[in-house]
Scaffold this motif. Sequence first.
Motif, PDB file in Angstrom:
ATOM      1  N   TYR A  34       9.057  -6.388  13.403  1.00  0.00           N
ATOM      2  CA  TYR A  34       8.641  -5.157  14.082  1.00  0.00           C
ATOM      3  C   TYR A  34       9.406  -4.915  15.367  1.00  0.00           C
ATOM      4  O   TYR A  34       9.104  -3.995  16.103  1.00  0.00           O
ATOM      5  CB  TYR A  34       7.140  -5.185  14.359  1.00  0.00           C
ATOM      6  N   TYR A  72     -15.796   5.663   7.071  1.00  0.00           N
ATOM      7  CA  TYR A  72     -15.779   6.732   6.093  1.00  0.00           C
ATOM      8  C   TYR A  72     -16.681   7.857   6.536  1.00  0.00           C
ATOM      9  O   TYR A  72     -17.742   7.644   7.089  1.00  0.00           O
ATOM     10  CB  TYR A  72     -16.188   6.197   4.728  1.00  0.00           C
ATOM     11  N   PRO A 100     -11.739   1.546   8.947  1.00  0.00           N
ATOM     12  CA  PRO A 100     -12.503   1.523   7.720  1.00  0.00           C
ATOM     13  C   PRO A 100     -13.769   2.315   7.959  1.00  0.00           C
ATOM     14  O   PRO A 100     -14.862   1.846   7.705  1.00  0.00           O
ATOM     15  CB  PRO A 100     -12.780   0.042   7.513  1.00  0.00           C
ATOM     16  N   GLY A 144      -4.668  -1.846  14.224  1.00  0.00           N
ATOM     17  CA  GLY A 144      -4.792  -2.248  12.829  1.00  0.00           C
ATOM     18  C   GLY A 144      -3.519  -2.008  12.045  1.00  0.00           C
ATOM     19  O   GLY A 144      -3.497  -2.079  10.840  1.00  0.00           O
ATOM     20  N   MET A 145      -2.461  -1.650  12.743  1.00  0.00           N
ATOM     21  CA  MET A 145      -1.159  -1.487  12.088  1.00  0.00           C
ATOM     22  C   MET A 145      -0.176  -2.328  12.881  1.00  0.00           C
ATOM     23  O   MET A 145       0.019  -2.095  14.065  1.00  0.00           O
ATOM     24  CB  MET A 145      -0.711  -0.036  12.140  1.00  0.00           C
ATOM     25  N   SER A 146       0.430  -3.272  12.213  1.00  0.00           N
ATOM     26  CA  SER A 146       1.235  -4.250  12.951  1.00  0.00           C
ATOM     27  C   SER A 146       2.286  -3.601  13.829  1.00  0.00           C
ATOM     28  O   SER A 146       2.500  -4.021  14.958  1.00  0.00           O
ATOM     29  CB  SER A 146       1.903  -5.215  11.986  1.00  0.00           C
ATOM     30  N   ASP A 194      -1.123  -5.861   6.540  1.00  0.00           N
ATOM     31  CA  ASP A 194      -1.525  -4.463   6.702  1.00  0.00           C
ATOM     32  C   ASP A 194      -2.058  -3.885   5.407  1.00  0.00           C
ATOM     33  O   ASP A 194      -3.056  -3.164   5.392  1.00  0.00           O
ATOM     34  CB  ASP A 194      -0.335  -3.609   7.162  1.00  0.00           C
ATOM     35  N   ILE A 212     -20.292   2.065  -1.227  1.00  0.00           N
ATOM     36  CA  ILE A 212     -21.270   3.116  -0.982  1.00  0.00           C
ATOM     37  C   ILE A 212     -21.425   3.987  -2.222  1.00  0.00           C
ATOM     38  O   ILE A 212     -22.533   4.326  -2.642  1.00  0.00           O
ATOM     39  CB  ILE A 212     -20.807   4.003   0.198  1.00  0.00           C
ATOM     40  N   PHE A 229     -17.218   0.532   8.616  1.00  0.00           N
ATOM     41  CA  PHE A 229     -17.258  -0.697   7.841  1.00  0.00           C
ATOM     42  C   PHE A 229     -16.593  -1.845   8.571  1.00  0.00           C
ATOM     43  O   PHE A 229     -16.489  -2.934   8.050  1.00  0.00           O
ATOM     44  CB  PHE A 229     -16.537  -0.502   6.510  1.00  0.00           C
ATOM     45  N   ALA A 278      -5.537  -5.080   4.545  1.00  0.00           N
ATOM     46  CA  ALA A 278      -6.564  -4.424   5.344  1.00  0.00           C
ATOM     47  C   ALA A 278      -6.929  -3.081   4.731  1.00  0.00           C
ATOM     48  O   ALA A 278      -8.102  -2.697   4.682  1.00  0.00           O
ATOM     49  CB  ALA A 278      -6.074  -4.238   6.774  1.00  0.00           C
ATOM     50  N   ILE A 297     -19.484   6.248   8.716  1.00  0.00           N
ATOM     51  CA  ILE A 297     -20.046   4.904   8.626  1.00  0.00           C
ATOM     52  C   ILE A 297     -18.910   3.945   8.890  1.00  0.00           C
ATOM     53  O   ILE A 297     -17.838   4.056   8.323  1.00  0.00           O
ATOM     54  CB  ILE A 297     -20.629   4.621   7.229  1.00  0.00           C
ATOM     55  N   MET A 317     -15.538  -6.351   8.128  1.00  0.00           N
ATOM     56  CA  MET A 317     -14.171  -6.787   7.863  1.00  0.00           C
ATOM     57  C   MET A 317     -13.623  -7.660   8.965  1.00  0.00           C
ATOM     58  O   MET A 317     -14.181  -7.775  10.023  1.00  0.00           O
ATOM     59  CB  MET A 317     -13.279  -5.565   7.686  1.00  0.00           C
ATOM     60  N   LYS A 318     -12.482  -8.251   8.621  1.00  0.00           N
ATOM     61  CA  LYS A 318     -11.877  -9.181   9.570  1.00  0.00           C
ATOM     62  C   LYS A 318     -11.414  -8.470  10.833  1.00  0.00           C
ATOM     63  O   LYS A 318     -11.691  -8.885  11.931  1.00  0.00           O
ATOM     64  CB  LYS A 318     -10.674  -9.882   8.918  1.00  0.00           C
ATOM     65  N   ASN A 319     -10.685  -7.354  10.596  1.00  0.00           N
ATOM     66  CA  ASN A 319     -10.125  -6.675  11.760  1.00  0.00           C
ATOM     67  C   ASN A 319     -11.108  -5.648  12.287  1.00  0.00           C
ATOM     68  O   ASN A 319     -11.242  -4.579  11.725  1.00  0.00           O
ATOM     69  CB  ASN A 319      -8.836  -5.946  11.389  1.00  0.00           C
ATOM     70  N   MET A 367     -10.412  -1.263  14.633  1.00  0.00           N
ATOM     71  CA  MET A 367      -9.077  -0.796  14.301  1.00  0.00           C
ATOM     72  C   MET A 367      -8.953   0.704  14.541  1.00  0.00           C
ATOM     73  O   MET A 367      -9.923   1.422  14.534  1.00  0.00           O
ATOM     74  CB  MET A 367      -8.771  -1.054  12.835  1.00  0.00           C
ATOM     75  N   ALA A 411     -14.581  -1.131   0.554  1.00  0.00           N
ATOM     76  CA  ALA A 411     -15.804  -0.856   1.291  1.00  0.00           C
ATOM     77  C   ALA A 411     -16.282   0.554   0.987  1.00  0.00           C
ATOM     78  O   ALA A 411     -17.476   0.795   0.778  1.00  0.00           O
ATOM     79  CB  ALA A 411     -15.560  -1.033   2.783  1.00  0.00           C
ATOM     80  N   GLY A 412     -15.354   1.495   0.919  1.00  0.00           N
ATOM     81  CA  GLY A 412     -15.716   2.876   0.615  1.00  0.00           C
ATOM     82  C   GLY A 412     -16.330   2.982  -0.769  1.00  0.00           C
ATOM     83  O   GLY A 412     -17.244   3.781  -0.996  1.00  0.00           O
ATOM     84  N   GLN A 469      -9.013  -3.595   1.577  1.00  0.00           N
ATOM     85  CA  GLN A 469     -10.362  -3.964   1.998  1.00  0.00           C
ATOM     86  C   GLN A 469     -11.190  -2.739   2.311  1.00  0.00           C
ATOM     87  O   GLN A 469     -12.330  -2.624   1.903  1.00  0.00           O
ATOM     88  CB  GLN A 469     -10.270  -4.811   3.278  1.00  0.00           C
ATOM     89  N   SER A 470     -10.582  -1.815   3.062  1.00  0.00           N
ATOM     90  CA  SER A 470     -11.338  -0.655   3.490  1.00  0.00           C
ATOM     91  C   SER A 470     -11.625   0.255   2.305  1.00  0.00           C
ATOM     92  O   SER A 470     -12.670   0.883   2.228  1.00  0.00           O
ATOM     93  CB  SER A 470     -10.605   0.086   4.607  1.00  0.00           C
ATOM     94  N   LYS A 471     -10.694   0.311   1.348  1.00  0.00           N
ATOM     95  CA  LYS A 471     -10.930   1.120   0.146  1.00  0.00           C
ATOM     96  C   LYS A 471     -12.118   0.552  -0.623  1.00  0.00           C
ATOM     97  O   LYS A 471     -12.945   1.274  -1.148  1.00  0.00           O
ATOM     98  CB  LYS A 471      -9.706   1.077  -0.777  1.00  0.00           C
TER      99      LYS A 471
END
Lengths: 423, 389, 243
Positions: free
Chosen positions: B68, A378, A376, A199-201, B237, B251, A363, B240, A361, A367-369, A372, B247-248, B243-245
């Motif tokens: 990269y 938590y 995601p 999940g990190m390029s 990156d 909740i 997530f 992504a 949990i 999500m798309k990825n 990872m 999602a958190g 997005q995850s933040k």
Amino acid sequence: MIQFLFKGILRDKSRSLLPVIIISIGVFLTIFMSGWMKGIFTDMIDLNAKFTTGHVKVMTQAYAENEKQLPNDLALMDANKWLSILQKENPEMEWVQRIHFGGLLDVPDSNGETRAQGPAIGKAIDLLSPNSHEANRMNITKSLVKGSLPSKNGQALISNEFAERFGVNVGDDITLFGSTMHGSMTFQTFKVSGTLNFGMSALDRGAIIIDISDAQQALDMLDVTSEILGYFNGDYNDNQAELIKTNFNNKYTKADDEYSPQMYKLTDQGGLKEMLMQAENMTSIMVFIFIVAMSIVLWNTGLLGGLRRYSEYGVRLALGEEKSHIYKTIIYEAIIIGSIGSIVGTIFGLSACFYLQENGIDFSDLMKNVDMMMPPVYRAIVTPDLFYIGFIPGLFAMTLGNALAGYSIYKRKTATLFKELEV
Amino acid sequence: MIAIKLAYKNLVGAGLRTWLNVSVLSFAFVLMIFYNGMIEGWNRQARNDTQDWEIGQGQYWEPSFDRYDPYTYQDAHQVISEPIIQQIKKGLLTPILLVQANMYPQGRMQSVLLKGVDPKQNILKLPTSDLRFSSNETCAIIGKRLADENKLSVGDKVLVRWRDKNGMFDAIEIKIASIFKTDVPSVENGNMYLNIEVLQKMTGMTNEASILVAGKDSKLYDITNWDFKTPDFLLTDFDAMIQSKKAGGIIMSGLLLIIALLAIFDTQVLSIFRRQKEIGTYIAMGMTRSQVVGIFTVEGGAHSILAALVGAIYGIPLFIWLNKVGIPMAANSQDAGITIADTIYPYYSLDLIISSLLLVIISATIVSYMPARKIAKLKPTEALKGKIQ
Amino acid sequence: MKYIAIIILSLLSISIWAQTASEILQKIDDNMSSDNQIIESSMTIHGKRNSRTITSITYTVGTEKSFTEYLSPAREKGTKMLKLTDKLWIYSPSTDRTIQISGHMLRQSVMGSDMSYEDAMDDRKLSEVYEANIIGEETYEDKAVYVLELNATVNDIAYHSRKMWVDKQKFIPLKEELYAKSGQLLKQFTVSEVKKFNNRWYPTKMNYKDMLKQGKGTDMNVISIKFNQDIPEYIFTKAALKQ
């Protein structure tokens, strides 16, 4: 009287069941929320701790100074000695070695000659010890796309993107071509046991994860490690970390030997101190809001409880019970119900937090990825204050609500009671 | 209409209980908007900063360039063609030339990426104009973090060694012309910015560049021999992480909402229990059961409307204030490699407000409806008597 | 008239110097290069913390083909390197793999020494790639030396110029400094022992140091050297790496 009230509570479900359920749920949510909040605000720090800084970290002073360049020539010698010293002095913590390195991953053709080549970032962690938590800590298990974790020496995980780009399959050989800590070139062929999505390029472009013993062998680092990381059994504790750090450094760090080990705590590294402080502030604000909100809700429950039993109190008044006595029983009942609810809620809340502390949990499905490594996912954290904060809304707010609702008893007039009751 | 009037009277009549419910629901509402607004604010600022400092409206890469894989930098450069030069002159594009090098601050070897930038460019926020007045000395600008790490300050010189296009070594002392501060760690980590013409001369790569950064007014079109990379691609990156933040946050707001809904549910159960006579009366008066269910549902759901109003009363000033002063973020958060401004100004989009509003109203209505369904099962005669069933 | 004479004289002297300078370079090349050679040597790398010595044997034919096998320490033993023109392969016995070292990797250091693969690979004769000038004569470590300045005549070479202290009798550079285009000193090469093999002199103890880095550089000792041997052709094939 208490015993009498207990019997009443147990036998009259409308008096007990719903309020207890609501309080339990409320307390449960309060605790869960607090634990969750701590988890969510510290996740970035947590991620750093897991991947980079540890809760405390031991490196040579020279290595620390050039850490970004992965200077393994400055790595810590006598790793096992230091590991056992650290384990002996701080047995409650988990101490692990890690080696960071760079190199080329070389994909052989059927003749063992170079078919494709790409630069890679390497990490060596303890994958093979039976009681190592490293694979979970780095979230490797969950980020597996294909295959499985290495189960014996000579196996490696590589990034899935790299594997797909160069057509490497699970079970194929791949050669790590890098330099030893002394700068000699080194070759080591590994069997790819699985592929990962980081999940990190930067890592997805090319990365290899191997067991620490393989790295020590390959990089000519027997009994040498880039760093030793220490993890508390649970949450990061800055005071304790400071204490351990001071003790260790006073004892073992020598100012005149840049290769002597030095311990750094999490907050010494990369601006994490400020981040941690902010996370703590945010958490306390959120927990405060939440406790206030929950208190209001349970206050309301108290009010509702009082209303629900309006006619009962009427009957009791009519039978000649003292207003103050009824009021007292209301308060006592509230305390009993509040305590039962709080205890039940706390138990469930703590268990839920504990479960989420261990499992989290995920997530990623949303999500798309998916899969990872920087997840995601938590997690909640179980902290000591979770054991009592549930009682603030559960017991105090509940009792307060009942006290306020019960107060209306004193407004009632015996004369109108029978009319109200319509009996 | 009657349902709404009744609902209003009943709610206000219930006094404290209603306001307690409403206040909690409003907390949930405000918090939801606040949290998402904060994340969205962070997202927008970080995206803007990254665009302003690094990627513009997108980048054109020399086809073999791979950000990269530093090994590709050696060959990933090509001559800027005449049409592109015209675009550069118009300020629509700006070229950057990348050359891997080593620098030796205090005798330690460290790899550094030399970036040739146009001192006249206005596309990126980099203070490239500081490179304009280099006399005989070769000047460079660097980020504050790189400067601190290597104990370099303005006017200091640092020895840099690189190879020209044929592989011949060259080394000179480069003077630090200025030090800039940015919220985008990737702009400064290990990067040293030189005048592109100077770097072209240093490496013999006359009129060459590795990437072209597109400016605001540039019409994005295919340039032959250059691969266009969109900002979305360049920010993968970061997206992504945001997005995850988010999602958190779901909740967290969700739990608060559940608590508020729990209170509404409890209130509904009680009012239906206590007001059976009323229900019986409605039915006796000729209302259908579903109409009565409607009255109670609207009454419960109306909590959410009140909550929105109450939330607005303290939320709007709070949000305006927060938008003015901003939310200070931990200093040095960027050290952890995350693009984050020192102060985040929350961003509240209409979308966000409407969707939060809808969520609160719909969920409050649903929990109000659930206990009200019981009404449908009541027998009007029994209900009129107020008998518990 | 007088001035013209002086100018002509000085021009003349320059050309005489230049003539000698390229002669000197030629003589150095004669000493250092040969049709083929087999060298057994050791390399001591002074790291920041410790020093390591690596021994190897190298077969060279002309300037394009060379084959090296490492003999010690145990870790390195059996590792082989094959260089054909600008290509380099390394064979590692422990993994039984042959890996090609391409472009950018050639710029990495050899075995952690102060020398890069590229430094080790570029064995074009000095006289082919540099133009020499004598800029003085002095005494270096009790030996009379010419001081030569070499400027690159080709582009694709790592060092733009060199300064050389050449032993007047043995025609061996006793000290050499390698410069960047800007004139910055990058590397230094010093010889502390010269021995005679057959009828040519060859440096047997030398130190190679990256001047930008801290440290003591890399020491090299020639254990034995043989010139004009019969080296079988198959040794310069990839198949030979695996044997």
